[in-house]
Design a protein around this motif. Structure first.
Motif, PDB file in Angstrom:
ATOM      1  N   THR A 264      11.769 148.597  79.495  1.00 33.23           N
ATOM      2  CA  THR A 264      10.619 147.847  79.746  1.00 33.23           C
ATOM      3  C   THR A 264      11.433 146.335  79.592  1.00 33.23           C
ATOM      4  OG1 THR A 264       9.106 149.190  78.610  1.00 33.23           O
ATOM      5  CG2 THR A 264       8.699 146.680  78.691  1.00 33.23           C
ATOM      6  N   VAL A 265      11.283 145.893  80.625  1.00 29.29           N
ATOM      7  CA  VAL A 265      11.856 144.236  80.806  1.00 29.29           C
ATOM      8  C   VAL A 265      10.976 143.281  79.975  1.00 29.29           C
ATOM      9  CG1 VAL A 265      12.812 142.540  82.205  1.00 29.29           C
ATOM     10  CG2 VAL A 265      13.299 145.049  82.889  1.00 29.29           C
ATOM     11  N   ARG A 266       9.716 143.506  80.531  1.00 31.28           N
ATOM     12  CA  ARG A 266       8.557 142.784  80.263  1.00 31.28           C
ATOM     13  C   ARG A 266       7.329 143.208  80.497  1.00 31.28           C
ATOM     14  NH1 ARG A 266       6.104 139.667  84.383  1.00 31.28           N
ATOM     15  NH2 ARG A 266       7.505 139.885  86.410  1.00 31.28           N
ATOM     16  N   GLU A 267       6.120 142.519  79.881  1.00 30.73           N
ATOM     17  CA  GLU A 267       4.981 143.232  80.124  1.00 30.73           C
ATOM     18  C   GLU A 267       4.122 142.157  80.838  1.00 30.73           C
ATOM     19  OE1 GLU A 267       3.997 146.603  76.587  1.00 30.73           O
ATOM     20  OE2 GLU A 267       3.864 144.432  76.060  1.00 30.73           O
ATOM     21  N   ARG A 268       2.947 142.479  81.544  1.00 30.60           N
ATOM     22  CA  ARG A 268       2.150 141.612  82.290  1.00 30.60           C
ATOM     23  C   ARG A 268       0.773 142.364  82.373  1.00 30.60           C
ATOM     24  NH1 ARG A 268       4.833 143.227  88.271  1.00 30.60           N
ATOM     25  NH2 ARG A 268       4.119 145.266  88.103  1.00 30.60           N
ATOM     26  N   PHE A 269      -0.092 141.473  82.782  1.00 30.23           N
ATOM     27  CA  PHE A 269      -1.695 141.800  83.128  1.00 30.23           C
ATOM     28  C   PHE A 269      -1.717 142.429  84.596  1.00 30.23           C
ATOM     29  CE2 PHE A 269      -2.073 138.618  79.695  1.00 30.23           C
ATOM     30  CZ  PHE A 269      -2.688 139.350  78.797  1.00 30.23           C
ATOM     31  N   SER A 270      -2.261 143.435  84.495  1.00 31.33           N
ATOM     32  CA  SER A 270      -2.201 144.124  85.961  1.00 31.33           C
ATOM     33  C   SER A 270      -3.486 143.599  86.832  1.00 31.33           C
ATOM     34  CB  SER A 270      -2.927 145.571  85.930  1.00 31.33           C
ATOM     35  OG  SER A 270      -3.093 146.124  87.064  1.00 31.33           O
ATOM     36  N   LYS A 271      -3.085 143.091  88.113  1.00 27.69           N
ATOM     37  CA  LYS A 271      -4.047 142.518  88.917  1.00 27.69           C
ATOM     38  C   LYS A 271      -5.012 143.642  89.600  1.00 27.69           C
ATOM     39  CE  LYS A 271      -1.625 138.140  90.202  1.00 27.69           C
ATOM     40  NZ  LYS A 271      -1.592 137.853  88.612  1.00 27.69           N
ATOM     41  N   ALA A 272      -4.452 144.948  89.450  1.00 27.34           N
ATOM     42  CA  ALA A 272      -5.174 146.089  90.201  1.00 27.34           C
ATOM     43  C   ALA A 272      -6.131 146.865  89.350  1.00 27.34           C
ATOM     44  CB  ALA A 272      -3.985 146.918  90.783  1.00 27.34           C
ATOM     45  N   GLU A 273      -5.556 147.069  88.114  1.00 29.60           N
ATOM     46  CA  GLU A 273      -6.677 147.763  86.991  1.00 29.60           C
ATOM     47  C   GLU A 273      -7.185 146.681  86.025  1.00 29.60           C
ATOM     48  OE1 GLU A 273      -5.036 151.410  85.556  1.00 29.60           O
ATOM     49  OE2 GLU A 273      -6.287 151.314  83.788  1.00 29.60           O
ATOM     50  N   ILE A 274      -8.553 146.546  86.194  1.00 28.57           N
ATOM     51  CA  ILE A 274      -9.281 145.637  85.158  1.00 28.57           C
ATOM     52  C   ILE A 274      -9.806 146.520  84.122  1.00 28.57           C
ATOM     53  CG2 ILE A 274     -10.922 143.724  85.073  1.00 28.57           C
ATOM     54  CD1 ILE A 274      -8.411 143.143  86.657  1.00 28.57           C
ATOM     55  N   HIS A 275      -9.726 145.957  82.850  1.00 26.89           N
ATOM     56  CA  HIS A 275     -10.343 146.487  81.940  1.00 26.89           C
ATOM     57  C   HIS A 275     -11.533 145.622  81.090  1.00 26.89           C
ATOM     58  CE1 HIS A 275      -6.831 149.382  80.637  1.00 26.89           C
ATOM     59  NE2 HIS A 275      -7.422 149.585  81.941  1.00 26.89           N
ATOM     60  N   LEU A 276     -12.590 146.352  80.782  1.00 26.92           N
ATOM     61  CA  LEU A 276     -13.596 145.575  79.965  1.00 26.92           C
ATOM     62  C   LEU A 276     -13.288 145.906  78.215  1.00 26.92           C
ATOM     63  CD1 LEU A 276     -16.370 144.142  79.708  1.00 26.92           C
ATOM     64  CD2 LEU A 276     -17.299 146.523  79.825  1.00 26.92           C
ATOM     65  N   VAL A 277     -13.177 144.687  77.703  1.00 25.56           N
ATOM     66  CA  VAL A 277     -12.754 145.028  76.311  1.00 25.56           C
ATOM     67  C   VAL A 277     -13.912 144.794  75.161  1.00 25.56           C
ATOM     68  CG1 VAL A 277     -11.147 144.489  74.482  1.00 25.56           C
ATOM     69  CG2 VAL A 277     -10.434 143.972  76.962  1.00 25.56           C
ATOM     70  N   CYS A 278     -14.131 146.008  74.590  1.00 24.12           N
ATOM     71  CA  CYS A 278     -15.516 145.973  73.657  1.00 24.12           C
ATOM     72  C   CYS A 278     -15.050 144.916  72.656  1.00 24.12           C
ATOM     73  CB  CYS A 278     -15.598 147.495  73.003  1.00 24.12           C
ATOM     74  SG  CYS A 278     -16.879 147.255  71.601  1.00 24.12           S
ATOM     75  N   PRO A 279     -15.957 144.096  72.416  1.00 23.92           N
ATOM     76  CA  PRO A 279     -15.971 143.097  71.461  1.00 23.92           C
ATOM     77  C   PRO A 279     -15.813 143.445  69.778  1.00 23.92           C
ATOM     78  CG  PRO A 279     -18.033 143.081  72.148  1.00 23.92           C
ATOM     79  CD  PRO A 279     -17.370 144.029  72.822  1.00 23.92           C
ATOM     80  N   TRP A 280     -16.210 144.563  69.593  1.00 25.16           N
ATOM     81  CA  TRP A 280     -16.038 144.895  68.283  1.00 25.16           C
ATOM     82  C   TRP A 280     -14.741 145.348  67.503  1.00 25.16           C
ATOM     83  CZ3 TRP A 280     -21.240 147.859  66.400  1.00 25.16           C
ATOM     84  CH2 TRP A 280     -22.195 147.353  66.402  1.00 25.16           C
ATOM     85  N   HIS A 281     -14.103 146.439  68.444  1.00 28.26           N
ATOM     86  CA  HIS A 281     -12.701 146.837  67.769  1.00 28.26           C
ATOM     87  C   HIS A 281     -11.665 146.938  68.958  1.00 28.26           C
ATOM     88  CE1 HIS A 281     -16.133 148.775  65.366  1.00 28.26           C
ATOM     89  NE2 HIS A 281     -15.512 148.162  64.381  1.00 28.26           N
ATOM     90  N   GLY A 282     -12.062 146.319  70.123  1.00 35.50           N
ATOM     91  CA  GLY A 282     -11.106 146.374  71.263  1.00 35.50           C
ATOM     92  C   GLY A 282     -10.855 147.574  72.103  1.00 35.50           C
ATOM     93  N   TRP A 283     -11.742 148.598  71.914  1.00 35.70           N
ATOM     94  CA  TRP A 283     -11.600 149.604  73.223  1.00 35.70           C
ATOM     95  C   TRP A 283     -11.579 148.985  74.017  1.00 35.70           C
ATOM     96  CZ3 TRP A 283     -13.464 155.408  71.636  1.00 35.70           C
ATOM     97  CH2 TRP A 283     -12.842 155.743  70.510  1.00 35.70           C
ATOM     98  N   GLU A 284     -10.892 149.603  75.286  1.00 39.75           N
ATOM     99  CA  GLU A 284     -10.694 148.877  76.731  1.00 39.75           C
ATOM    100  C   GLU A 284     -11.363 150.230  77.728  1.00 39.75           C
ATOM    101  OE1 GLU A 284      -7.096 147.488  77.748  1.00 39.75           O
ATOM    102  OE2 GLU A 284      -6.846 146.522  75.732  1.00 39.75           O
ATOM    103  N   PHE A 285     -12.017 149.784  78.756  1.00 39.49           N
ATOM    104  CA  PHE A 285     -12.532 150.725  79.542  1.00 39.49           C
ATOM    105  C   PHE A 285     -12.245 150.034  80.951  1.00 39.49           C
ATOM    106  CE2 PHE A 285     -14.985 150.763  75.902  1.00 39.49           C
ATOM    107  CZ  PHE A 285     -14.923 151.992  75.401  1.00 39.49           C
ATOM    108  N   ASP A 286     -11.865 151.165  81.842  1.00 40.24           N
ATOM    109  CA  ASP A 286     -11.557 150.640  83.432  1.00 40.24           C
ATOM    110  C   ASP A 286     -12.968 150.227  84.254  1.00 40.24           C
ATOM    111  OD1 ASP A 286     -10.929 150.994  86.031  1.00 40.24           O
ATOM    112  OD2 ASP A 286      -9.342 152.432  85.552  1.00 40.24           O
TER     113      ASP A 286
END
Ligand code: FES
Length: 122
Positions: free
Chosen positions: A69-91
């Protein structure tokens, strides 16, 4: 299957979301890059209002020559919805949980545009 009118396309501008009742379930609708998405507004973790969560690209690793791993980035192809309570993410394409896709997900509905209105297929 019945279609339920969610609202006008213009109601979803600038990241706005619409809540509606579809066959006794609370469903939220949003638009992203010209496509409409609808999901049941219940997180499978502890029932949080997942429709109030933010959208963000999946955090993905950029690998080097030796697959390190050289670095990390935000994907432009796979977008997640992040639950506001505890941060679970959904495609947003599947509704599946990013961490446990075979075990958890949020129920996705078809959302379609008809003229200037958006409908959810229940
Ligand atoms: S209720 Fe959604 S992450 Fe906990």
């Amino acid at each position: 299957m019945a279609e339920v009118r969610a609202g006008r396309v213009s109601d979803l501008a600038d990241g706005q979301r619409i809540l509606l009742d579809v066959d006794g379930r609370e469903v939220f609708v949003f638009e992203r890059e010209g496509r409409f998405y609808a999901f049941q507004n219940v997180c499978p973790h502890m029932g949080g209002p997942v429709g109030e969560g933010i959208l963000m690209g999946k955090v993905e690793a950029v690998l080097g020559e030796h697959r390190e791993t050289v670095r990390e980035r935000f994907s432009k192809a796979e977008i997640h919805l992040v639950c506001p309570w505890h941060g679970w993410e959904f495609d947003i394409e599947t509704g599946l949980c990013a961490a446990w896709p075979t075990k958890y997900g949020i129920r996705r509905y078809e959302a379609v545009q008809r003229g200037e209105d958006v409908y959810v297929v229940g």
